[in-house]
Design a protein around this motif. Sequence first.
Motif, short mmCIF file in Angstrom:
data_model
loop_
_atom_site.label_atom_id
_atom_site.label_comp_id
_atom_site.label_asym_id
_atom_site.label_seq_id
_atom_site.Cartn_x
_atom_site.Cartn_y
_atom_site.Cartn_z
N GLY A 207 0.81 -1.20 0.00
CA GLY A 207 0.00 0.00 0.00
C GLY A 207 0.85 1.26 0.00
N LYS A 208 0.22 2.35 -0.35
CA LYS A 208 0.90 3.65 -0.37
C LYS A 208 0.51 4.41 0.90
N GLU A 282 -1.19 -1.80 -4.54
CA GLU A 282 -1.35 -0.38 -4.22
C GLU A 282 -2.80 0.06 -4.37
N GLN A 286 -5.40 1.04 -1.25
CA GLN A 286 -5.97 2.40 -1.25
C GLN A 286 -7.47 2.31 -1.03
N SER A 289 -8.06 1.45 2.65
CA SER A 289 -7.84 2.64 3.49
C SER A 289 -9.03 3.60 3.39
N ASP A 290 -9.52 3.78 2.17
CA ASP A 290 -10.65 4.70 1.96
C ASP A 290 -11.91 4.17 2.66
#
Length: 483
Positions: A207-208, A282, A286, A289-290
């Motif tokens: 992940g970023k 990635e 994301q 996380s969102d």
Amino acid sequence: MTQLSQQKAPIMEALTRYKSKRVVPFDVPGHKRGRGNKELTDFLGEECLTMDVNSMKPLDNLCHPVSVIAEAEVLAAEAFGAKHAFFMVNGTTSAVQAMIMTACKSGEKIIMPRNVHRSAINSLIISGAIPIYVNPGVDKDLGIPLGMSLSDVKRAIEENLDAKAILINNPTYYGICSNMKAITDLAHLHGMLVLVDEAHGTHFYFGKDLPASAMSVGADMASVSMHKSGGSLTQSSFLLINNNVSVGYTRQIINLTQTTSGSYLLLSSLDISRKNLALNGEEIFQKVSDMAQYTRDEINKINGYYAFSKELLNGDTIFDFDVTKLSVHTLDIGLAGVEVYDILRDEYDIQIEFGDLGNLLAYISVGDRHRDLERLVAALAEIKRRYGKEKNGLFDQEYINPEVVMTPQEAFYSPKDRLPISESAGNVSSEFVMCYPPGIPIVAPGERITEEILAYIEYCKEKGCFLTGTEDNQIEFINIVRE
């Protein structure tokens, strides 16, 4: 070995080739591709049973890989930025044990936080290594153990310069991260190996804007639960090694306890999931996380719950936070986390990861749907309305500093007596008592049982926590070291 691409999944591809050949099986397993056990085949599916095969030349051997498993290890190491990656099919428990047993022999010291998973302390019982515990920080408002303070680690190192390694638990179940880079550099400065229990941190590698991974900060070994956030089948994990850790010796240690009949269902799930994360990780994380942030924001609109995140950062014991974790404090609605956990399951058909005395954790992954998140938020709001009350009388802590009297191995194998747990205060425990999940011991072998610990255990029972660890299945008696 020829250049490999992350587009490939060597174990899966070998299984597909093998299946296409329609080989007649006069080997194990005895269900013979499902034909010998119709009910099992109907339940799990013919496709699954045909892939449940034994080690053989076209499919390699987990204990000593030379072909397709060896290729899959190379790809996994590359994907995680490690020197080498081992496929683990006895769960991350065996990966944690292999790390500790590779780093430490009997009688050698290892520095570790006391809020480790039971697998780490089990490895001390098996190996005879001696723990030097660093008490984690504690958030008194949330009642949760945090990461290790750098100053506490420094003190432990300076007082135990003969220690062989330090174990970091990163992230914790709640998503709390220690200052791994600083701890790693400090340990290396004193010639100690750095081992990281990264069971809940697979996504850090892909992940970023997520916390640092163990390999990225130069740690020597890390155990990674691919089956948690990585998408592989339950019980499948990776053990990553770095720097000067010997590949051959580590494999010898793994082979002391890992099965010689590695499941190709688990192996191929690791292979396929590594490919998926290497190519799409990635984007996947994301989205996770969102989703977690959206749900956190919605829960925090309900007065009484607190879904915590990076606002907790203090530069030390909470050096970073895993924003994919949906950790929620519940005490302000007058309910323990485990009580909310039970209500969600029993009355709303919502199964979350775990609830303890003050908090709950919902594990969010790319497999979740927006409407499921809405359902969770609505259920939490309704639980507060229906069951919320004053928080009087609720325990507000999740960690009790232990008094360590003897090593876990010494206590576990000592002559012992059996006492009613209510009468055991003042004695030294020869076994564990813990809530599972998360599997962090309330008391471990070699630690003195106190009235505070007994009150805590009794409170856990009252609130419906699932207690485990003692020889007595009902947790009414406990084995203590004979005086």
